[in-house]
Scaffold this active site. Structure first.
Site, mmCIF file in Angstrom:
data_model
loop_
_atom_site.group_PDB
_atom_site.id
_atom_site.type_symbol
_atom_site.label_atom_id
_atom_site.label_comp_id
_atom_site.label_asym_id
_atom_site.label_seq_id
_atom_site.Cartn_x
_atom_site.Cartn_y
_atom_site.Cartn_z
ATOM 1 N N GLY A 151 0.842 -1.192 0.000
ATOM 2 C CA GLY A 151 0.000 0.000 0.000
ATOM 3 C C GLY A 151 0.877 1.241 0.000
ATOM 4 C CB ILE A 153 3.318 2.366 4.634
ATOM 5 C CG1 ILE A 153 2.388 3.353 5.346
ATOM 6 C CG2 ILE A 153 4.616 2.210 5.419
ATOM 7 C CD1 ILE A 153 1.911 2.871 6.705
ATOM 8 C CB THR A 232 6.803 -0.283 11.394
ATOM 9 O OG1 THR A 232 6.627 -0.395 9.971
ATOM 10 C CG2 THR A 232 8.284 -0.264 11.729
ATOM 11 N NE ARG A 234 -2.238 -1.270 13.816
ATOM 12 C CZ ARG A 234 -1.619 -0.162 13.439
ATOM 13 N NH1 ARG A 234 -0.303 -0.159 13.316
ATOM 14 N NH2 ARG A 234 -2.290 0.940 13.195
ATOM 15 C CD GLU A 263 1.566 -1.410 20.702
ATOM 16 O OE1 GLU A 263 1.072 -0.264 20.585
ATOM 17 O OE2 GLU A 263 2.073 -2.015 19.741
ATOM 18 C CG HIS A 283 2.665 1.549 18.022
ATOM 19 N ND1 HIS A 283 1.583 0.730 18.192
ATOM 20 C CD2 HIS A 283 2.597 1.997 16.747
ATOM 21 C CE1 HIS A 283 0.871 0.693 17.069
ATOM 22 N NE2 HIS A 283 1.476 1.466 16.178
#
Length: 317
Positions: A151, A153, A232, A234, A263, A283
């Site tokens: 996508g 990123i 980076t 999930r 988290e 994160h």
């Protein structure tokens, strides 16, 4: 005056975003970690709207029991798995989504890739302990970067890698593979070949039902002992426990992670933090000033639209 709460703002960074505080018709309050902020329970009970920072806050039955006045949830970026849309609809709570930018996340992924291959952080930490030139890292030029998911990123990371003379190959959906071919990137003949021939793999899939746990222990064991695995995106994209088990077996040889099963991580003795073959960051893929400006300006405009009577952007009607 509607009360807008921003939960789980660990850094209280949103206090610096002017767009959130320029409309005197709204009161905007940011809360830290909801598990420890003493004001959380009282303010949530009065909240008319929430602005969520990506998927940090889980919106489920337990959470909504604490927000009896809630009318609106404005998600920064796209709505994801953290919000139970049907439950919100049943409760009469509208959900809207905003826009974001892939730049910060892509830059962090590239930073982790280079740092891991060069063994930069290990060298820096050793120097703090009075040691000199303890690690022999390597350059990225000439190596093969594997990108899972292609996508916005993933496309940016591919651009960075090619600028540094890396070979780039892609694995993912049929759409992702076809686009990669059109752009002159490598699409291996098989998933096994993708994992086996990559010197570094970086994950950029969305976490949905179809992708949950799709990176398996078997996949990881096909990687080189010298390879780096970077996530980076999930944590849930990787089969539970598979990465730790694979690292113990020596393939891949190193991992860089910005995402975790639970988290935030407050415990300095967390098992991943104690591994010499893992580089962890808290994160921060999207946590930059420029990215926050984009996310929260969009999210707050959606709040203003809704309370002005415009519900055309509600995604759970």
């Amino acid at each position: 005056m509607p009360l807008v709460i921003i939960p789980d703002d660990y850094q209280k960074a949103t206090k610096q975003i002017k767009a959130l505080y320029q409309n005197s018709h709204f009161e905007v309050v940011s809360l830290g970690d909801l598990g420890s902020d003493p004001k959380a329970e009282t303010l949530l009970s009065k909240a008319d709207a929430l602005i969520l920072i990506r998927e940090r806050t889980l919106i489920d039955e337990e959470f909504l029991s604490k927000t009896p006045n809630l009318k609106l949830i404005s998600q920064t970026g796209k709505v994801a798995y953290n919000i139970d849309l049907e439950l919100c609809k049943q409760r009469g709570i509208a959900v809207v989504e905003g826009v974001g930018s892939p730049i910060a996340a892509a830059e962090l992924a590239w930073l982790l890739i280079q740092s891991s291959i060069r063994k930069f952080t290990l060298s820096v930490e050793a120097m703090k302990q009075g040691q000199w030139q303890t690690e022999l890292g390597d350059t990225v030029a000439g190596k093969t970067l594997g990108i899972i998911g292609y996508g916005k990123i993933g496309q940016l990371v591919a651009k960075y890698a090619r600028a540094f003379d890396m070979n780039v190959q892609v694995w993912g959906s049929t759409r992702a593979q076809e686009q990669a071919r059109q752009e002159g990137l490598i699409v291996p003949d098989s998933r096994e070949e993708f994992f086996r021939t990559s010197d570094a793999i970086t994950v950029h899939q969305r976490l949905v039902k179809e992708t949950a746990g799709n990176i398996t222990f078997s996949d990881l064991t096909h990687m080189k002992p010298t390879a780096v695995f970077v996530n980076t995106a999930r944590s849930g994209l990787v089969e539970t426990g598979a990465l730790e088990k694979a690292l113990d077996s020596g393939t891949p040889g190193f991992a860089a992670l910005d995402v975790f099963d639970a988290e935030p991580i407050w415990d300095p003795n967390h098992p991943l933090l104690k591994r010499n073959n893992v580089l962890c960051s808290p994160h921060i893929g999207y946590v930059t000033k420029s990215c926050y400006d984009i996310y929260f300006e969009s999210a707050f405009k959606n709040v203003e639209r809704y309370f002005s009577g415009d519900e055309s952007h509600v995604v759970n009607k």
